[in-house]
Every structure is written in structure tokens, then in C-alpha cells.
Design a protein around this motif. Structure first.
Motif, PDB file in Angstrom:
ATOM      1  N   PRO A 198       0.810  -1.241   0.000  1.00 48.91           N
ATOM      2  CA  PRO A 198       0.000   0.000   0.000  1.00 48.91           C
ATOM      3  C   PRO A 198       0.834   1.277   0.000  1.00 48.91           C
ATOM      4  CG  PRO A 198      -0.929  -1.598   1.505  1.00 48.91           C
ATOM      5  CD  PRO A 198       0.351  -2.178   1.023  1.00 48.91           C
ATOM      6  N   LEU A 199       1.910   1.321   0.790  1.00 49.33           N
ATOM      7  CA  LEU A 199       2.706   2.546   0.850  1.00 49.33           C
ATOM      8  C   LEU A 199       3.472   2.784  -0.446  1.00 49.33           C
ATOM      9  CD1 LEU A 199       4.141   2.738   4.487  1.00 49.33           C
ATOM     10  CD2 LEU A 199       2.188   3.925   3.498  1.00 49.33           C
ATOM     11  N   ARG A 238       2.511   1.797  -3.414  1.00 48.20           N
ATOM     12  CA  ARG A 238       1.512   2.232  -4.395  1.00 48.20           C
ATOM     13  C   ARG A 238       1.119   3.686  -4.145  1.00 48.20           C
ATOM     14  NH1 ARG A 238      -0.397  -1.119  -7.860  1.00 48.20           N
ATOM     15  NH2 ARG A 238      -2.212   0.224  -8.246  1.00 48.20           N
ATOM     16  N   ARG A 239       1.109   4.075  -2.890  1.00 51.31           N
ATOM     17  CA  ARG A 239       0.786   5.469  -2.580  1.00 51.31           C
ATOM     18  C   ARG A 239       1.850   6.406  -3.147  1.00 51.31           C
ATOM     19  NH1 ARG A 239      -0.314   8.040   3.481  1.00 51.31           N
ATOM     20  NH2 ARG A 239      -0.422  10.225   2.784  1.00 51.31           N
ATOM     21  N   GLU A 252       0.749   9.118  -5.825  1.00 52.47           N
ATOM     22  CA  GLU A 252       0.738  10.507  -5.351  1.00 52.47           C
ATOM     23  C   GLU A 252       2.029  11.246  -5.668  1.00 52.47           C
ATOM     24  OE1 GLU A 252      -0.291  10.620  -1.245  1.00 52.47           O
ATOM     25  OE2 GLU A 252      -2.107   9.418  -1.486  1.00 52.47           O
ATOM     26  N   TYR A 259       8.835   8.272  -6.583  1.00 53.19           N
ATOM     27  CA  TYR A 259       8.903   6.818  -6.746  1.00 53.19           C
ATOM     28  C   TYR A 259      10.064   6.452  -7.675  1.00 53.19           C
ATOM     29  CZ  TYR A 259       7.537   2.043  -7.871  1.00 53.19           C
ATOM     30  OH  TYR A 259       7.531   0.681  -8.058  1.00 53.19           O
ATOM     31  N   THR A 305       5.018  12.181   0.372  1.00 50.57           N
ATOM     32  CA  THR A 305       3.651  11.991  -0.116  1.00 50.57           C
ATOM     33  C   THR A 305       2.660  12.918   0.574  1.00 50.57           C
ATOM     34  OG1 THR A 305       3.336  10.186   1.489  1.00 50.57           O
ATOM     35  CG2 THR A 305       4.076   9.568  -0.732  1.00 50.57           C
TER      36      THR A 305
END
Length: 721
Positions: A495-496, A498-499, A503, A508, A544
Motif C-alpha cells: 500500500p505505501l 503504491r501510494r 501521489e 517513486y 507523499t
């Protein structure tokens, strides 16, 4: 889980004191002693003479059966035949005797008969002797013993024969005597030998009286020439007795089987093996205590003189102790079940589980030490409750399986594939079990072979399943960041991550680049490359919260910092490290990953905004524009910090060349050294030089020169077509 972690933290606090360190080893030793106590307890059996045995009894030691040994020696001594020696000189003596008799006869004839030339001149009565006189003269030339053995008719025939006839008879007789006496003649063979010499003389071409005389002399000469040799016989028997190996009752040998009648011989063997001894002995208990003391003394020395970091030392000691207790308890349980079912269930013991856990959680050295300890204790626990009968084959099985697991997990990409490693281990275990069976030349049915194969495979798979099930508890309880956990965190679907991708796509991409650089550099200096990669993925997670305030996320947009005061921009930029640590901490991330997010900038200076503020206010303090830190403690954090700055700086260069890249990397590393950013980290100058070389190689591969196509419009048109 937090309570468990706090509990272990409290124990680690106690282990700072030497008293509690020694106490822990004493507790582990007593635990092992309690589990193995029954396995060395001397076995007492109830047997009565001439009654069936209630159980199968195996010898607990190797002891010589003196009674059977003496019986065997007597039997072997009786089987040795008497030694008879051939007296070769007897043949020569008899030949010489016969030859002397004939020579004496020839001399008598010469002495008593005148020459032919003077016969007419000599009075015959005065010069020629009678036959009786000749016989008397001949006897005088021989001994009384010889005269006694020779018949009178033989003497008469000898004196009546002429010289030529005597010579012929002499040659034939001594030849026949020599031929017969040259062979072995026992007392029982004398008569046959005499018949043989008579047969040989039967073809002699002389007168009848002379032939009879020669035959008589030959028969008299044939005597026994083979005699019993007492000394040689005793020597042969002594050698035969000495060659007899002592008959022993071997350790583990079945003395009597269940329901077998206990006869005197079995009863005597039980007595020799000590089963009828009613006196108790404490030697097995002392031996076990000494064995445990020696093993734990060695481990005490290893832990406290080979591991330098105190926090790591106590953590490793606790993990090692828990895995040891768990493995020993499992071993004892499997042993009890095997005894109850009277089967070889012990081969299903997942001994490799301990090696896998220690390998993944700690290191190879401790994993090898653990499996060696379990293997040595396994020889006692799996001894079938028979003291002294150590099951060395089971010890080898445990050690081999554990070492195999360590080797498998040492291969690239296998730490994350524990189950696959377990399946491979299962096949190797099965092969090793069959090798033991074939070496011991054991004969089993097809079903028994299948049973052994299933047990060995169950051991390998069971070790992998238990390892996978126990790893999360150890990781959570001790705050350990294992390779498996790191690989889970590196999953792009986390999840992190992908965040960050959604965002802050620029961040990334930057994080992935930093990860590639940091991993290669860390592996070059022998640090944890996987930790560096995963830590790099999350090191800028704090961005983020305000992604557009960071230049890599500004896609053709106005830079908001152009409208902000330097102190506001400072707070936003610095906050990403603090925010990142808080976010990771709230998601229960391992401490190492949190430290990377908080420490990768250390206490470095925000130079751009500091100089901007300095222009507005000369009284601006440099310390106000520094990251709060803390500075890097782990080598991985130091490398990530360098890679972070280098990647951003090189990316901003218009035309990077290898020379420019190398110069830039050198400046960044030297700047951090001068700024004291590595003062709390044990990274060396030599390692920093290796890091520099690794970063330059990686960056040159990424930012290599590209061919410029002058007709770019035409090329673009071709691509569209």
C-alpha cells in the motif's frame, strides 16, 4: 505482540549483568539434562532363569565373553593336528650301513681267498678259510647291534658271493633303500615301506641266495623316519589360540528377545552385560552432566568473546536459546512417540527447522553451531532409552539435514522461498536415509522403505512449514528484520509503495534509482544490500504528504517555493524525513526502515534555502537550516544518504560524463565527511572509496552517452508510421 516484545526487552536488560548470563546458560543446561535424563538412566530388567524374557534386551556396552572365548580357544587347539617331523638323516644312515655291510663282505673275501696266480703254490687247507670262518671274520668287522639284526643266512650268502656279485647287490640295495627311506614313513607305514623295497629288489639280476640276502638287508634298513614333534605341535597350537579373536557381546546387540527362554548361557550374558547387577551407578548421570557442561561452556565462550555488539549479542543469545528449547522439546516428543509406537518415527524429526530459523534470523555461524549441538544431543535422545547405545546414525541425519538447509538457503533467491528449500531438503533427506540404510546393510520390506522415504520427506517439508510459521513470532517479538520480511516489503503492491507511485511518481522513480545505486554499493562493502534496496524504496515516503513541494514531482508546474519564505520552505523540506518516520512507525514498519527514513539526511544543511535566507537576513543561523537528524548509525543508512544526494545531483546535470560524475560523487562524499555525517557510523575510508567506485560504475551505466540523431523529425515520423 507488544507485550511479548516488552518481555524480551526486559530479559535483554537483565542479560547485561554477568550473573543473569551465567544463569541463562545454567537454565538451558538443566533443561537439556532433564530431557536426556531418562535416556541415560541405567536399565534394570526382571529376568529369571529358565523362564521367558518379558522384553527384548540389548547390551548397553561392549564386553568380552571370557567363557565363550576360552571355549573357542580350546576348540581351535583341538583342531590343530599333531606335527610330525621327517628325519632325513635316517635315510643316509641306513644307506651308509648297508653300504658298509657289503664293503665288509668284499674285504673278507679278499682277505681269505688267494690270488689266482698263486693258488697252485699254496696249500689250500692252510690259506682258504671255511664259510663259517668267513662269517666269523665278517661279524668281527660289524657291531654287535648290527649282527643281532641280520640273519645268519644273510652273512653266509655275503661271504659265498664273489666281488662282482656283491657290488651289483650293493648298488641295487642302497638304491632301493634310499628311494624308500626318502619318503615319509610313519610307524604304521613301516611294513608297507618294507614291501615296497622288496618289490624294487625283485627285478635285481643276481643269484637267488644273494637276492634273498639283499632283500633281507633292505627290509632291516627300512625303519620309521617320521616322528611326533612336541615342540612344533605346541607352537602351532599356541599360534592358533592367539589368532582367536575375543568373543564380545557388542553394544546394541540383542542378548535375548521377548518371550525367548532365558537359559544358562543367556543368563550368563545378561550378568556379564550388567543387567543383573542390583547396585545402582551414577556414572551415566555424571557423564551426561559433564557432556552438557562442556558444550555450553564452549557456547558461552563463543557468545561472549566472538560477538562484539552488546545489543546484538543479547538478542542473538535469546533467539538461540528459544530455538534450542523449542527444538529439544520437539526432539524429545518425537522420541517418545517413536518408542510408544516401536517404530523409526525419529526420522520425521524436523531438525533442519532450527538451522533455517537461526540462518534467517541470525547468521550462518550460529546456525551451524545450533545444528551441531542438536545432532550431538540427538544421539542420546534417540537412543531408544538404552544407556550407552548412542544412535550415531540419527546424529548424522540431523547434522546433515541442518547443514544442507543452511547451504540451500545460502543460494541466491532462496531465503524468500523457504517452502521450496524444504521440498529440496526433503529429497536430499530421503537420499541420505537410504545411504545410511544401505551402508548398514539393513534388509527391509518395500513398505518399510516407503515408510523411511515418507518420514525423511516429512522432515524436510515439516522443517520448512514450521520455519515459515515461527518466523513472524520471532520477528515481531525481537523486532528482527529478516530477509523474508524485506522481500515482502519490497512488493510493488504494498500500500505505501503504491501510494508513492500514485501521489508522487517522481519520488517513486527517484527511490527506485537510489535503491539500485545503494544496493550495489552496500553489497560491494559486504553490507545488507537487500535492506538498502527496501529502505531506499521508503526513504522519501514523507514526501507523499506534500508531493508538489519537491522538484521531482513538479511536472511542468510552477515551483511553489518561489512564492514562499525560506523558513517555510525549510520546514516543508525538513518535515519529509520526520513525517516519513512517523508514517512508517504507524504502519508497524521495522525499526531499520524507520531509521533509514529519519537518518538518510542526517544533520546536513539545506544550502539553497540557507543562502536564500542569508541574503534576506545576515543573522540567520546555519543550525536552523539543518535536518534534525539523527546522523547515520548503520552503514546502509550512510550509503543510502550518499546515493540519494548523488542521484539527484547527477540527474540535474545537462551532459553527464564519467569524469563529471566521478568528480561530483567525490565532492558529495567529501562534503559529508567534512560535515561529520559519518562520525556515529563505523564505515571506514576504504569502504567509502569502494562505495564511490560502485556508484560511479552504476551511474555511468545509467547515464551513458547516447547517439544524437540530427534528423529527429524524420525519425519521429518513421516511428509514428
Amino acid at each position: 505482540m507488544n507485550r511479548i516484545q516488552k518481555f524480551f526487552t526486559q530479559i535483554k536488560g537483565l542479560l547485561v549483568h554477568r550473573f543473569f548470563q551465567v544463569l541463562l546458560f545454567i537454565i538451558l543446561g538443566l533443561f537439556a539434562y532433564g530431557l536426556m535424563f531418562t535416556n541415560v538412566k541405567p536399565e534394570r530388567v526382571q529376568v529369571e532363569l529358565f523362564k521367558p524374557a518379558e522384553q527384548t534386551i540389548r547390551s548397553t556396552k561392549t564386553v568380552e565373553d571370557t567363557y565363550k572365548t576360552e571355549q573357542e580357544k580350546e576348540e581351535i587347539s583341538k583342531q590343530v593336528a599333531d606335527v610330525y617331523s621327517l628325519k632325513k638323516e635316517y635315510a643316509k644312515n641306513k644307506v651308509d650301513l648297508v653300504s658298509s655291510i657289503f664293503d665288509s663282505a668284499i674285504e673278507v673275501n679278499k682277505e681269505t681267498d688267494p690270488d689266482e696266480d698263486h693258488k697252485e703254490d699254496v696249500d689250500k687247507k692252510e690259506t682258504v678259510k671255511t664259510d663259517a670262518q668267513k662269517v666269523s671274520i665278517l661279524k668281527e668287522k660289524l657291531t654287535d647291534e648290527v649282527n643281532k639284526d641280520i640273519e645268519e643266512s644273510v652273512f653266509l650268502a655275503l661271504v659265498q658271493a664273489d666281488e662282482d656279485e656283491l657290488k651289483i647287490a650293493k648298488d641295487s640295495t642302497i638304491t632301493a633303500v634310499n628311494n624308500v627311506m626318502s619318503s615319509r614313513i610313519a610307524a604304521s607305514d613301516v611294513e608297507n615301506a618294507k614291501k615296497k623295497v622288496v618289490e624294487e629288489l625283485g627285478y635285481m639280476s643276481i643269484s637267488g641266495d644273494m637276492k634273498k640276502a639283499s632283500t633281507s638287508l633292505a627290509r632291516t634298513a627300512i625303519i620309521q623316519n617320521v616322528f611326533f614333534d612336541k615342540d612344533k605341535t605346541e607352537e602351532q597350537r599356541r599360534k592358533a589360540v592367539e589368532s582367536v579373536e575375543p568373543i564380545r557381546i557388542l553394544q546394541g546387540q540383542i542378548i535375548v528377545e521377548e518371550n525367548q527362554l532365558v537359559d544358562r548361557d543367556v543368563y550368563r550374558q545378561l550378568e556379564l552385560a550388567g543387567f543383573l547387577d542390583t547396585e545402582s551407578t551414577i556414572y551415566p548421570y555424571i557423564g551426561l552432566l559433564l557432556f552438557i557442561f562442556l558444550t555450553f561452556a564452549a557456547f558461552y565462550y563463543f557468545f561472549y568473546y566472538s560477538i562484539s555488539k552488546k545489543d546484538n549479542k543479547y538478542n542473538q543469545l535469546l533467539i538461540f536459546s528459544l530455538v534450542f528449547i523449542l527444538s529439544m522439546a520437539t526432539m524429545k516428543t518425537v522420541s517418545i512417540l517413536a518408542d510408544l509406537k516401536n517404530s523409526n518415527l525419529e526420522y520425521i524429526f524436523p531438525g533442519a527447522m532450527a538451522a533455517m530459523l537461526i540462518k534467517i534470523l541470525l547468521n550462518d555461524k550460529l546456525a551451524v553451531a545450533m545444528i551441531m549441538l542438536l545432532g550431538s544431543y540427538g544421539t542420546i535422545i534417540f537412543n531408544g532409552d538404552t544407556p550407552g547405545n548412542l544412535d550415531f546414525s540419527m546424529g548424522l541425519y540431523i547434522i546433515f539435514g541442518g547443514l544442507t538447509a543452511i547451504i540451500i538457503l545460502s543460494r541466491p533467491n532462496f531465503k524468500s522461498k523457504v517452502l521450496v528449500a524444504g521440498l529440496l531438503l526433503a529429497l536430499i533427506n530421503m537420499a541420505f536415509v537410504f545411504s545410511l540404510i544401505f551402508i548398514m546393510d539393513s534388509h527391509y520390506t518395500r513398505m518399510e522403505y516407503l515408510y523411511y522415504a515418507a518420514a525423511a520427506m516429512g522432515s524436510g517439508v515439516g522443517a520448512a512449514v514450521l520455519t515459515m510459521g515461527l518466523l513472524p513470532f520471532f520477528e515481531a517479538g525481537f523486532g528482527i528484520l529478516s530477509s523474508i520480511k524485506l522481500i515482502e516489503l519490497a512488493n510493488p503492491n504494498h500500500p505505501l509503495l503504491r501510494r508513492i507511485l500514485i501521489e508522487a511518481p517522481g519520488t517513486y522513480h527517484h527511490s527506485v534509482m537510489v535503491a539500485n545505486l545503494a544496493e550495489s554499493a552496500c553489497e560491494a562493502i559486504g553490507s545488507n544490500g537487500l535492506l538498502a534496496r527496501v529502505g531506499s524504496y521508503y526513504h522519501d515516503i514523507g514526501k507523499t504528504k506534500r508531493p508538489h513541494f519537491f522538484i521531482e514531482n513538479q511536472m511542468n508546474e510552477e515551483n511553489p517555493h518561489d512564492r514562499l519564505q525560506p523558513e517555510t520552505s525549510r520546514d516543508i523540506i525538513i518535515a519529509h524525513a520526520v513525517d516519513g518516520g512517523e508514517m512508517l512507525r504507524s504502519h508497524k514498519f521495522p525499526k531499520e526502515i524507520v531509521d533509514i527514513a529519519e537518518q538518510h539526511h542526517g544533520t546536513t544543511l539545506l544550502k539553497f534555502f540557507y543562502h536564500k535566507a542569508k541574503k534576506q537576513d545576515e543573522s540567520t543561523l546555519e543550525s536552523d537550516y539543518r535536518y534534525p537528524g539523527p546522523r547515520a548509525v548503520m552503514k546502509e543508512v550512510a550509503v543510502i544518504g550518499i546515493a540519494d544526494s548523488v542521484e539527484a545531483a547527477v540527474r540535474s546535470m545537462k551532459h553527464p560524463t564519467p569524469e563529471k560524475i566521478e568528480e561530483l560523487v567525490s565532492i558529495i562524499i567529501q562534503d559529508r565527511i567534512s560535515d561529520g555525517q559519518f562520525d556515529e557510523c563505523d564505515i571506514t575510508m576504504r569502504e567509502l572509496s569502494i562505495v564511490k567506485h560502485s556508484l560511479c560504475e552504476s551511474l555511468n551505466g545509467i547515464f551513458h552517452s547516447r547517439i544524437e540523431y540530427p534528423e529527429s523529425d524524420k525519425l519521429g515520423q518513421k516511428v509514428k508510421e
